[in-house]
Each structure stands twice: as C-alpha cells, then as structure tokens.
Write a protein that holds these residues in place. Structure first.
Motif, PDB file in Angstrom:
ATOM      1  N   UNK A  98       0.818  -1.211   0.000  1.00 47.63           N
ATOM      2  CA  UNK A  98       0.000   0.000   0.000  1.00 47.63           C
ATOM      3  C   UNK A  98       0.856   1.266   0.000  1.00 47.63           C
ATOM      4  N   UNK A  99       0.459   2.223  -0.849  1.00 45.50           N
ATOM      5  CA  UNK A  99       1.054   3.555  -0.835  1.00 45.50           C
ATOM      6  C   UNK A  99       2.534   3.566  -1.214  1.00 45.50           C
ATOM      7  N   UNK A 100       2.981   2.504  -1.917  1.00 41.62           N
ATOM      8  CA  UNK A 100       4.372   2.465  -2.361  1.00 41.62           C
ATOM      9  C   UNK A 100       4.393   2.176  -3.856  1.00 41.62           C
ATOM     10  N   UNK A 101       5.243   2.848  -4.556  1.00 44.87           N
ATOM     11  CA  UNK A 101       5.323   2.702  -6.002  1.00 44.87           C
ATOM     12  C   UNK A 101       6.276   1.570  -6.358  1.00 44.87           C
ATOM     13  N   UNK A 102       5.718   0.486  -6.932  1.00 41.65           N
ATOM     14  CA  UNK A 102       6.547  -0.594  -7.437  1.00 41.65           C
ATOM     15  C   UNK A 102       6.988  -1.610  -6.409  1.00 41.65           C
ATOM     16  N   UNK A 103       6.619  -1.455  -5.156  1.00 39.09           N
ATOM     17  CA  UNK A 103       7.034  -2.408  -4.130  1.00 39.09           C
ATOM     18  C   UNK A 103       6.025  -3.540  -4.035  1.00 39.09           C
ATOM     19  N   UNK A 104       6.531  -4.763  -4.051  1.00 39.06           N
ATOM     20  CA  UNK A 104       5.706  -5.945  -3.846  1.00 39.06           C
ATOM     21  C   UNK A 104       6.113  -6.591  -2.535  1.00 39.06           C
ATOM     22  N   UNK A 105       5.129  -6.859  -1.688  1.00 36.08           N
ATOM     23  CA  UNK A 105       5.382  -7.515  -0.416  1.00 36.08           C
ATOM     24  C   UNK A 105       4.854  -8.933  -0.424  1.00 36.08           C
ATOM     25  N   UNK A 106       5.158  -9.671   0.646  1.00 34.94           N
ATOM     26  CA  UNK A 106       4.722 -11.064   0.711  1.00 34.94           C
ATOM     27  C   UNK A 106       4.617 -11.514   2.162  1.00 34.94           C
ATOM     28  N   UNK A 107       3.699 -12.445   2.369  1.00 35.72           N
ATOM     29  CA  UNK A 107       3.609 -13.192   3.613  1.00 35.72           C
ATOM     30  C   UNK A 107       4.166 -14.579   3.321  1.00 35.72           C
ATOM     31  N   UNK A 108       5.152 -14.998   4.080  1.00 32.19           N
ATOM     32  CA  UNK A 108       5.902 -16.207   3.766  1.00 32.19           C
ATOM     33  C   UNK A 108       5.340 -17.429   4.475  1.00 32.19           C
ATOM     34  N   UNK A 109       5.638 -18.594   3.896  1.00 31.12           N
ATOM     35  CA  UNK A 109       5.382 -19.840   4.590  1.00 31.12           C
ATOM     36  C   UNK A 109       6.355 -20.014   5.740  1.00 31.12           C
ATOM     37  N   UNK A 110       5.995 -20.820   6.702  1.00 35.82           N
ATOM     38  CA  UNK A 110       6.818 -21.000   7.899  1.00 35.82           C
ATOM     39  C   UNK A 110       8.106 -21.752   7.569  1.00 35.82           C
ATOM     40  N   UNK A 111       9.214 -21.410   8.229  1.00 37.80           N
ATOM     41  CA  UNK A 111      10.474 -22.122   7.991  1.00 37.80           C
ATOM     42  C   UNK A 111      10.479 -23.483   8.705  1.00 37.80           C
ATOM     43  N   UNK A 112      11.557 -24.220   8.511  1.00 33.21           N
ATOM     44  CA  UNK A 112      11.691 -25.516   9.188  1.00 33.21           C
ATOM     45  C   UNK A 112      11.699 -25.320  10.706  1.00 33.21           C
ATOM     46  N   UNK A 113      10.975 -26.194  11.370  1.00 36.20           N
ATOM     47  CA  UNK A 113      10.967 -26.226  12.823  1.00 36.20           C
ATOM     48  C   UNK A 113      11.130 -27.673  13.261  1.00 36.20           C
ATOM     49  N   UNK A 114      12.118 -27.925  14.114  1.00 35.36           N
ATOM     50  CA  UNK A 114      12.395 -29.256  14.629  1.00 35.36           C
ATOM     51  C   UNK A 114      12.076 -29.270  16.113  1.00 35.36           C
ATOM     52  N   UNK A 115      11.446 -30.343  16.577  1.00 32.66           N
ATOM     53  CA  UNK A 115      11.091 -30.402  17.986  1.00 32.66           C
ATOM     54  C   UNK A 115      10.964 -31.812  18.503  1.00 32.66           C
ATOM     55  N   UNK A 116      10.672 -31.905  19.797  1.00 30.33           N
ATOM     56  CA  UNK A 116      10.553 -33.177  20.490  1.00 30.33           C
ATOM     57  C   UNK A 116       9.268 -33.178  21.306  1.00 30.33           C
ATOM     58  N   UNK A 117       8.508 -34.264  21.213  1.00 30.92           N
ATOM     59  CA  UNK A 117       7.275 -34.420  21.977  1.00 30.92           C
ATOM     60  C   UNK A 117       7.360 -35.702  22.799  1.00 30.92           C
ATOM     61  N   UNK A 118       7.006 -35.597  24.071  1.00 20.26           N
ATOM     62  CA  UNK A 118       6.896 -36.751  24.955  1.00 20.26           C
ATOM     63  C   UNK A 118       5.416 -36.931  25.264  1.00 20.26           C
ATOM     64  N   UNK A 119       4.924 -38.175  25.100  1.00 19.98           N
ATOM     65  CA  UNK A 119       3.499 -38.437  25.267  1.00 19.98           C
ATOM     66  C   UNK A 119       3.304 -39.646  26.181  1.00 19.98           C
ATOM     67  N   UNK A 120       2.324 -39.550  27.066  1.00 19.58           N
ATOM     68  CA  UNK A 120       1.972 -40.686  27.923  1.00 19.58           C
ATOM     69  C   UNK A 120       0.469 -40.898  27.827  1.00 19.58           C
ATOM     70  N   UNK A 121       0.042 -42.180  27.889  1.00 17.74           N
ATOM     71  CA  UNK A 121      -1.375 -42.538  27.834  1.00 17.74           C
ATOM     72  C   UNK A 121      -1.615 -43.726  28.758  1.00 17.74           C
ATOM     73  N   UNK A 122      -2.843 -43.814  29.229  1.00 21.46           N
ATOM     74  CA  UNK A 122      -3.237 -45.018  29.970  1.00 21.46           C
ATOM     75  C   UNK A 122      -4.739 -45.232  29.851  1.00 21.46           C
TER      76      UNK A 122
END
Length: 781
Positions: free
Chosen positions: A757-781
């Motif tokens: 908005x209100x800028x001449x020739x500028x194109x913006x973007x909303x990006x996809x999320x980058x890589x995220x690595x994680x660990x989950x611990x789960x318990x059930x009974x």
C-alpha cells in the motif's frame, strides 16, 4: 540423508524377524461425507480421509496443517491469521472482507463455522478429517460451492483413558496438552475433557524505526484452549452429547517482507531511522519493517447439543449450536517502519460473529430406498469495526509523492499545504482518520432431502434437493474524525486531487449512514447414478448445482469521489458434473479413487485489493475442470501409504474485467495446475516392548499466482513441502518419544504476495513458515 530414511535403515534389521507377512487392510475406512456413516469404498464422492493416527503422525492441529495430506487443498493467510482462506481445486474466497462467505465450508462435529479464519485453532482430539471436493450444497448447505472440510472430533466413551503430552522445539516452541475420558455414571453418562497451551516465538525479525512498536519479532504463537464433552445415554434408542469449547489467542501477526523494492524507498528512508523498507529485496532473510503493533487477540467459544433418537422412521438427529468469535486487531497498514498509517490497538479494528443454528435431520430406509430429510435455520450477527489513522509522517510522505520531479527527486515536504491552504502539518494530523462500524444480520432457512433408490443389484439412483432462503440486513456508519479536512479544503479551492481524497480522507463519508437489505431464495440439488461393475468396484456419474450467498462489501467504496449507492454483490452459483470410480482391490489392501470433474461458476465472487480498499468483483464465468487420483494402501504389514494427484485447470472466462486486465482467459490465483500428496508411515517392533514408527508427509504444488490481480511478480514457483516424525513407543503406546520436523527441507515459499500500500513498485509477501524441529513426549493409559 533425511532423518526418516536414517531411522528406517536402523529399525529394519531389528524388526525383520519379528513381523509376519500378512498385510493390513483398509476396507473398513468409515466416512460421513454423505452426513451418515458409510465405508469409503462405497461413497460416491471425491473425498480425502485423514484418520486420527495419520493426523497425529503428520502433526495436524488445525486446517492449515491439513493441506500437506489433502491433494487439491490449499490454505493461506493474508494480512492477518483471521483472514485465512481454504481453496479446493483452485476455487476459494479471499478472506479480507468478513462480509464475504466461504466457498469451502468448515464443519466441526456437524456445526458450520462462520468463516475459514474463524475455524483456526487447536482442534483437540480428532477421530478423522474429511476433505470433500466439489459442490456439497444439498446436505451441507449453501456456502460449500467448492467443497467441505468435515472435522470429526473424538467423542466421550465409557472406557476410561487419560493422557498428556509436552512439546519443545525450535523458535521457542513450547506447549502441552492433556485429556481425561471415562464414565461419570455407569452406562449412562461419560465425559471427556481436553486442554492445551502453546507458545512459539516470532518467525520474523522486525525493524521498528522510531516506534512506538517495541516488539522486535512477529508471527508468534500464544494460545490456550479447552474442550469438554458429556455423553448421555438414557436408553439404547436415545443419546445426547453436549460439547463446549473455548480458545484464547494473544499473538503478533502479520508483517510482510519485500520481494521487489520500488522507487519510493528513498522517500521512506528520509522518514525512518532504519530505511523504512529493505534497500535490496531479500525476503527469506525474514526481516520486516513495521513501526506499529500487529496484535491479534481472539476469543472463540461455543456450545453444541447433539441428540440422536431411533424412531420407527429412522434416526432423528438434532444439532443445536451457539457460537461467539471475536478478533481485536491492530496493523501497520503501510508495511514500513515509517509512520505513515496504522490501525490502532484499541478495538476500533475488530470483527465479531455471533451465530445460532438448528438442524433437524431424519435418516432412514424403506425397502430399496435410503433417505435423508431435514430442515436448517441459522442467524448470524456480524459486527465489524474498521479504522485507519494517519501516522506522524503521512502528510510529509504525501507531499513528497505529489511534488516529486527530476530537479527535486525527494519532493517538497510542505507541498500538501499549497494544495489545501492549511498550515503545514495540519492537513493530515496523526491519530485522525476513518472510524467506521458495520452491522450485518443474516437469517438462513433451508429444507432439504436426498434419497438413494436401489434399482437393481448393481444400479442405484440418488436425487437430492435443497431450498434455501437468505435474508441479510446491513447498516453502516461512517466517520472521518477530522471531517476529511484536507480533501475538503482542496476541493473548496478548486483543487481536485485523488491522493488527497482517498476513501479514508473523503469528506463525502462524513457522518454518512447507509442501510441496505436483500432477500434471496434458490434451489440446489444433485442427481447421481451409481453402478457396481463388480464387488468392490463402484462407478458413478453426478450432476449438482450449488450456490454461495450474496453479501455486502464491508469497506468504503467510491466512484469519482462519490460513495457507491449500493454495497451489495450477487450470489455465486455453480453447476458441476463429476464421473468417478472407487475400488478396493487386493482383498481390501488398497483403496482407489478416481474422478474427473467440470465445475462452471457464474457471478464468481472475487475479493480484490484495489490499493486502498477490498471490494468484491462479480466475475461472469469461472470454470474448473480436471481429474484426480487417490490411493490408500497397506501393501505389507507395518507400511501405510496414502497419496493423491489432482490436475485442475481453473480459469476465468474470456470476458474482460474492468480494472483487472490480466484476468480474462487466465488461471485463477492460488490455482496450481498440479498438486499431489504422499504420506508414508512405516512401523516395526524394534525390541521387546518397543515399537518404532516413521512418517513422512509431503505436498507438491506446481506454480501458481498468489495475487488476485495476477501480477507476474506474485507467482510462487512449483515447490515441495514435507513434514516428518519419528516415534519410539512402549507397549500399547503407553508412552512415546517423538522427534518431528515441519517443513523438513526448509522450503522457501510465499503464501501470498501483495502490492504494498502507498508504495510505487514495491511488492510484499507473507511467507510460509520455515523448518521447525522439535521433540514431543506423550503418555497414555
């Protein structure tokens, strides 16, 4: 070498002697794509089914995560997470106008969500999710002209269970959930409770200029959610389920990055200590410029009562639901660190939906006829508050834009005052601007029926009809807090300048009041022939008609400085033909679905950003045609495969569209020609009492344009996105340790590109999320 491949090589030798050769079967997959339970192999519609285990292994918590499992489904967010849009076969609705209803309906446990963005959030414990492609209006209702995302959560049971999980990962990911389920009164009353809390740091670094914003990151995650259910079974012929849920989010979203830097960058650098925007585009460095807050505060909750009673005529189902969703937002409107314009964090930019719905449906069978008869009524109350205020640099920026020439490339900072005759600094005063309120009531009444008649042992005929009446009332209150003084002063001096009289500064909106109503009745329906070629092989040919309600533009609309007399846009209709085949060969170890489709839309509702406002354009003709193949297989014990490929040629008609010259005959935005998914899960015992499981889920999209104007600068090239999870679990999954990654190969891609908005020739973007690595611990009974 990827983590899933490494683990598969390690686990395979240990498991080789421990497994039998008899493969699993997939013939028992159950869906409710026709509003009653049926086996997938006998369901004559194009549908992707993601069962609970696959959803867990793919890390699916909301509908955005689901896209990696469903070919032909694309989900993207724009300037705010609440403006999220789902598209199927290239057809969907841009979400920046809350008055525009969805083309892809989201239904959670039989309750329709007001908009796609209002369905975002932790869905809790899931039984399965079904993505049904093509118009589904007869049984699911009016705003499903492209398809349905049907979410089925896990109901309470009388078998006691409990569990919890804790998650930690990159980007400050931290969260956990817990559930408890079991009987409260023996054989009569059971309950289930799920709670979760999640946190994640922002995915962008932010340059804040001179402020007042202090947060130096954006697109974080911070929410709590709770979902409770009671199941009451007073007799074998009657059961009732009461469900309540609540979610609270308090996050920052969304800033944009520059993919193209335009000629106004030197002007912005004069007005901000950090350059205003990037001097050289480097979007995937994830550095954004924003001097104002981008807060997102959402409260979402509801109650639903489901009652099922067995009668002599069939199963009578009642679903009564009340929901309330409210989002209070703020925004740096210009997407720069110069203080040009903003929406404040005071509630003056917010959306609220209150909905109440009631559906009664009778499902039964008499001889060779299966039938569904029903009625549906709903009221939706929408309150939208909109504001746009001038920043401290707005007047200086406009002055320089209007007075630039070769001799004075950066312009005169006092030029506006020469046009308006007002003292410098008083034409556009910081904190002044538009402050509007829109109120919309929508009442819907529908009667529907669908029946399937078995004509022979192999041939069946399905017909369905739905009558829908919609009444909508709009009232709009417009206010310029400074009475549009700059534009008014210029016009009084005989100066006509469009930049001084943009919609938010046009005195024609001073204290303007606008009221408008419409009522519309329409028919939708389906005719389908189904033929069993042999046991386990079903073919079908269907014709259907669907519709999406008309509505109102909830934004300022003007032509030649005169406010538009009507804000209404007409209903969208679609006629679709689909031919398909379902088969379960190899003794049920494989489920195969093949379909070809042609969908013709009239008065297609295209929400477009005109650089200043979002307005719906009614496009005379849009067609979507193509073919798709889906396979679910259990080729050997321990290996589960699910995938599909969709080819969809989704294009505008040849008629020109005023102001959008690229549209005629072109492919729609967010409509890749090809998309495909593949999810593979490999499970083996690794030692006594230990099981290993590895899942890789990948999604491919060919290139597509992400802008409604089809600007070539907004094309996202073809790309893959993959998620992975490796699980080590104890006996009966009493505990598990899960190493996971989203966007495993760190693919760089754009969700949405936009003209800044209100800028001449500028194109913006909303990006996809980058890589995220994680660990989950789960318990059930």
């Amino acid at each position: 070498m990827s983590l899933p491949l490494v683990l598969s090589l390690v686990l395979a030798p240990a498991a080789a002697d421990a497994v039998a050769s008899q493969p699993d079967t997939v013939s028992e997959i159950v869906v409710t794509a026709q509003r009653r339970e049926s086996r997938l192999e006998g369901t004559p519609v194009a549908v992707t089914v993601a069962p609970s285990q696959l959803l867990d292994d793919a890390g699916v918590r909301d509908i955005k995560d689901l896209a990696v499992l469903a070919p032909g489904l694309l989900v993207a967010s724009t300037s705010n997470q609440t403006y999220t849009t789902a598209r199927i076969r290239g057809v969907g609705t841009v979400g920046d106008n809350p008055g525009l209803e969805s083309s892809v309906g989201v239904v959670i446990d039989g309750v329709f969500r007001a908009r796609n963005g209002a369905s975002l959030g932790d869905l809790g414990e899931l039984e399965r999710i079904e993505v049904i492609r093509g118009p589904q209006n007869t049984l699911f209702g009016q705003n499903t002209s492209a398809g349905v995302i049907n979410v089925v959560t896990r109901a309470p049971s009388f078998d006691p269970s409990m569990g919890a999980e804790a998650t930690v990962g990159e980007h400050g990911t931290l969260g956990g959930s817990a559930f408890i389920n079991g009987p409260l009164a023996e054989d009569r009353l059971a309950g289930r409770l799920y709670v979760a809390s999640r946190r994640r740091d922002g995915l962008y670094d932010v340059r804040t200029g001179a402020g007042p914003r202090t947060a130096d990151d954006d697109q974080n995650e911070a929410y709590e959610t709770a979902r409770g259910q009671l199941l009451f079974t007073p007799s074998d012929r009657l059961k009732a389920r009461l469900a309540a849920d609540f979610t609270r989010r308090d996050e920052h979203c969304c800033v944009g990055v520059q993919t193209v830097v335009g000629s106004t960058q030197p002007l912005l650098a004069l007005l901000s200590p950090d350059g205003g925007v990037a001097t050289v585009a480097d979007p995937h460095a994830r550095v954004a410029w924003s001097n104002r807050d981008t807060n997102t505060r959402i409260h979402d909750g509801g109650l639903a009562l489901h009652v099922e009673a067995e009668t002599p005529w069939g199963t009578l189902t009642s679903t009564t639901a009340a929901r309330r969703w409210r989002a209070v937002l703020s925004q740096d409107w210009d997407f720069t660190s110069a203080d040009l314009a903003y929406r404040p964090d005071d509630g003056s930019w917010s959306n609220r939906f209150r909905t109440f719905s009631q559906e009664l449906r009778l499902d039964g069978a008499r001889g060779r006829v299966d039938y569904s008869l029903g009625a549906y009524a709903a009221r939706e109350t929408l309150l939208r508050r909109d504001s746009l205020f001038y920043g401290s640099a707005y007047e200086a920026y406009v002055s320089r834009l209007l007075s630039r020439n070769a001799a004075l490339p950066l312009g005169n900072p006092a030029y506006v005052s020469t046009l308006t005759g007002l003292p410098q600094g008083t034409s556009f005063v910081e904190g002044q601007g538009l402050k509007d309120v829109y109120r919309q009531n929508a009442d819907t009444l529908a009667l529907f029926g669908q029946q399937t008649t078995v004509l022979t042992d192999r041939l069946s005929l399905t017909t369905g009809l739905r009558w829908t009446r919609v009444e909508k009332d709009l009232s709009a209150e417009y206010d310029n807090t400074d009475d549009g003084r700059a534009c008014a002063a210029a016009l009084s001096r005989g100066v006509t300048n469009a930049t001084l009289c943009l919609p938010w500064s046009n005195p024609a909106f001073n204290d303007r009041r606008h009221a408008e109503s419409f009522a519309d009745s329409a028919w939708s329906g389906v005719v389908r022939g189904e033929y069993r070629v042999m046991p386990g092989v079903l073919t079908y040919l269907s014709w259907s008609r669907g519709l999406k309600s008309g509505g109102f533009n909830l934004d300022r609309a003007q032509t030649n400085l005169v406010p538009d007399a009507s804000l209404a846009f007409p209903a969208e209709t679609v006629e679709a033909v689909e031919a398909g085949l379902r088969a379960a060969p190899l003794d049920g170890r494989v489920q195969l679905g093949v379909s070809a489709f042609h969908q013709a839309y009239e008065d297609f509702q295209l929400n477009t950003f005109l650089g200043t406002t979002f307005l719906v354009r009614s496009i005379p003709e849009v067609t979507a045609k193509g073919a798709e193949v889906e396979v679910t297989a259990r080729p050997v014990e321990g290996l589960r495969l699910q995938g599909g490929v969709v080819y969809a040629q989704t294009e505008y008609g040849d008629a020109p569209v005023a102001g959008l010259p690229r549209l005629a005959g072109s492919r729609l935005s967010f409509a890749p020609l090809w998309s495909g998914t593949l999810a593979a899960t490999w499970e083996r015992p690794v030692a006594e009492g230990l099981t290993g499981r590895v899942t890789l889920a990948a999604k491919y999209s060919s290139d597509f344009n992400t802008g409604s104007d089809l600007d070539p600068l907004k094309v996202q090239p073809s790309h893959w996105v993959a998620d992975g999870r490796a699980v080590l679990a104890g006996v009966d999954e009493a505990w598990s340790l899960e190493l996971w990654a989203t966007n495993l190969f760190d693919q760089e891609y754009v969700q949405v590109a936009f003209g800044a908005p209100f800028q001449s020739g500028t194109t913006g973007a909303f990006l996809g999320a980058p890589r995220t690595v994680g660990l989950t611990v789960r318990v059930r009974r």
